[in-house]
Design an enzyme around this catalytic site. Structure first.
Site, PDB file in Angstrom:
ATOM      1  N   THR A 121       1.331   0.450 -15.378  1.00  0.00           N
ATOM      2  CA  THR A 121       2.706   0.932 -15.358  1.00  0.00           C
ATOM      3  C   THR A 121       3.497   0.175 -16.415  1.00  0.00           C
ATOM      4  OG1 THR A 121       2.540   1.383 -12.990  1.00  0.00           O
ATOM      5  CG2 THR A 121       4.753   1.269 -13.922  1.00  0.00           C
ATOM      6  N   GLU A 148      -1.475   5.718 -12.828  1.00  0.00           N
ATOM      7  CA  GLU A 148      -2.086   5.695 -11.488  1.00  0.00           C
ATOM      8  C   GLU A 148      -1.008   5.887 -10.431  1.00  0.00           C
ATOM      9  OE1 GLU A 148      -1.572   3.228  -9.125  1.00  0.00           O
ATOM     10  OE2 GLU A 148      -0.382   1.815 -10.314  1.00  0.00           O
ATOM     11  N   LEU A 150      -1.676   4.953  -6.886  1.00  0.00           N
ATOM     12  CA  LEU A 150      -2.376   4.441  -5.712  1.00  0.00           C
ATOM     13  C   LEU A 150      -1.410   3.899  -4.675  1.00  0.00           C
ATOM     14  CD1 LEU A 150      -5.376   2.462  -7.247  1.00  0.00           C
ATOM     15  CD2 LEU A 150      -5.080   4.913  -6.928  1.00  0.00           C
ATOM     16  N   ARG A 151      -1.708   4.192  -3.423  1.00  0.00           N
ATOM     17  CA  ARG A 151      -1.015   3.554  -2.301  1.00  0.00           C
ATOM     18  C   ARG A 151      -1.950   2.498  -1.726  1.00  0.00           C
ATOM     19  NH1 ARG A 151      -0.672   8.438   1.504  1.00  0.00           N
ATOM     20  NH2 ARG A 151      -2.711   8.726   0.505  1.00  0.00           N
ATOM     21  N   ALA A 256      13.554   3.583   8.640  1.00  0.00           N
ATOM     22  CA  ALA A 256      14.465   2.457   8.426  1.00  0.00           C
ATOM     23  C   ALA A 256      13.822   1.168   8.920  1.00  0.00           C
ATOM     24  CB  ALA A 256      15.779   2.698   9.162  1.00  0.00           C
ATOM     25  N   CYS A 264       4.731  -3.285  -6.730  1.00  0.00           N
ATOM     26  CA  CYS A 264       5.095  -2.107  -7.524  1.00  0.00           C
ATOM     27  C   CYS A 264       6.578  -1.770  -7.437  1.00  0.00           C
ATOM     28  CB  CYS A 264       4.250  -0.905  -7.088  1.00  0.00           C
ATOM     29  SG  CYS A 264       2.517  -1.032  -7.555  1.00  0.00           S
ATOM     30  N   ARG A 334       2.780 -10.021  -2.243  1.00  0.00           N
ATOM     31  CA  ARG A 334       3.766 -10.073  -3.317  1.00  0.00           C
ATOM     32  C   ARG A 334       5.097  -9.512  -2.834  1.00  0.00           C
ATOM     33  NH1 ARG A 334       0.560  -7.013  -7.980  1.00  0.00           N
ATOM     34  NH2 ARG A 334      -0.100  -5.834  -6.119  1.00  0.00           N
TER      35      ARG A 334
END
Length: 439
Positions: A121, A148, A150-151, A256, A264, A334
């Site tokens: 990215t 990409e 991706l999850r 929520a 990401c 992260r």
């Protein structure tokens, strides 16, 4: 086909094994000897459902191998660049050193007719610059951009069965050549009828950041509604259910809670804002600053709620934090909202114990000042409050009656609106959640 994958982190390792699964001969290149050693032995260096089985299966075929030597990428006709683009320290912009370094290293082994394919990215404009670099050094070599989507937790599925393919292609005949090579790489996926979008470089680069910005906006929108629900006494979960029936809106990403984290969404929306500023179009993305602000406020509000349920003070209170990864089915910590909240609770005097089904070891390395437990029951032993901050299935399915036997006070804060409010209150728990009435 012979393929190379440069960078064998989360994206690259999954991509390499998936391409081998599709029948290609793949070499994964990474500078980290420990990572390459683990992957070569069939050991996944991260938690991802289904990946280790895929890794073992493709290694056994002989079609997949890993190396620290860029020379081993020579002879491949397509080279995927899958390195990270983290946020620069002290800035919003993306750090492009790793992408730049990967492409420069490839220049020494590229041959005319080879295709370099960016999957990282990157800020819009990167592909055009790299294409000039590649074509200037190796005439006849080409560059394409293939973002990409991706999850984490679904990476294998998303690679082998994507909901779309995006090709950012050079103009003219070179574009047709690049398209043909990518179609050959993804032949099984293309033949399945997977939608394919062919575009210029800039559009392909923007697809990923635009998609992540939209998802982040949708999450922050419902969290803004949660703030209003707390002020009015409305229930944000019922509100989300009601507006989610509108097919123009949809129910996904309207949960929520504590907000988004990971490697990401936070850094991508910030890099998007930074790049817009560089292009003189910063006003187009000013709304993303408030998206980011709303997201960060959720963490502050969770700490405030914890203090409220602990009779106005966290000093000396035992608090169990269930969840450390930024999302379930991952060990990725992260920018984890859960760990951020845990650290803030500890700073305010609470005795905090954190647990997670997959992320304890990663958390212990990065946050050694926190205390950790292997199970939810161990973390909650004698607790004055329990915070559910990552919606793992194990936590959603806790028996509130049995679980209530290990705590000192039956007080639960549902940071992800993942628990059954009625079941927990019926078992005698004081239930609080972001955007919902106290129970």
């Amino acid at each position: 086909m012979k393929l190379s994958v440069i960078g064998c982190g989360y994206l690259g390792a999954v991509h390499a094994a998936s391409m081998a699964e599709l029948g290609h001969d793949v070499v994964g290149i990474d500078v980290d000897e420990r990572k390459v050693g683990a992957l070569s032995q069939g050991t996944a260096p991260f938690h991802e459902p289904g990946f280790e089985e895929l890794l073992e299966r493709t290694l056994a075929t002989g079609r997949l191998r890993f190396s620290t030597d860029f020379a081993d990428a020579a002879g491949s006709s397509v080279h995927f660049v899958c390195v990270g683009t983290p946020q620069k320290r002290g800035e919003y912009a993306a750090d492009m050193r790793y992408v730049q370094g990967a492409v420069e290293s490839l220049l020494d082994i590229l041959a005319p007719g080879d295709l370099v394919v960016g999957k990282s990215t990157v800020p819009v404009g990167t592909a055009g610059y790299l294409a000039e670099l590649v074509e200037g050094k190796v005439p006849g070599a080409l560059l394409a951009w293939n973002p990409e989507f991706l999850r984490e937790g679904f990476a294998v599925q998303d690679t082998l069965h994507p909901d779309r393919l995006v090709y950012g292609l050079p103009a003219g005949a070179d574009g047709a050549t690049a398209r043909a090579l990518l179609d050959e790489v993804y032949a099984t996926i293309v033949d399945r009828g997977t939608p394919k979008v062919e575009s210029d470089y800039a559009t392909a680069e923007m697809v990923k950041t635009a998609a992540n910005s939209f998802l982040a906006t949708k999450i922050s929108f419902i969290n803004a509604m949660a703030e209003l629900c707390e002020a009015t006494g409305a229930d944000v979960k019922l509100l989300a259910d009601a507006i989610g029936y509108d097919d123009r809106i949809g129910r996904k990403f309207l949960n929520a809670g504590l907000g988004f984290g990971g490697g990401c969404l936070p850094k991508d929306i910030r890099a998007f804002m930074a790049r817009a500023g560089e292009l003189g179009a910063d006003q187009a993305l000013t709304f993303l600053r408030e998206v980011d602000n709303i997201n960060m406020r959720r963490r502050i509000r969770m700490v405030e709620l914890a203090r409220e349920v602990c009779d106005g003070s966290l000093l000396g209170k035992r608090v169990a934090v269930l969840g450390a990864a930024f999302k379930p089915d991952s060990d990725d910590i992260r920018d984890s909202p859960a760990l951020n909240v845990a650290a803030q609770l500890q700073l305010q005097g609470a005795v905090v114990r954190v647990t997670d089904p997959a992320a304890v070891e990663n958390s212990r390395r990065q946050w050694p000042q926190l205390d950790y437990a292997e199970t939810a029951e161990e973390a909650a032993q004698g607790a004055d409050a329990v915070l559910v901050l990552t919606e793992w299935k194990q936590y959603r399915e806790l028996d509130p009656v049995e679980f209530g036997k290990v705590v000192k006070q039956k007080r639960v804060l549902d940071g992800r609106n993942a628990l059954d409010l009625d079941a927990w209150t019926a078992a005698g728990w004081t239930y609080r959640a972001l955007g919902r009435r106290a129970g």
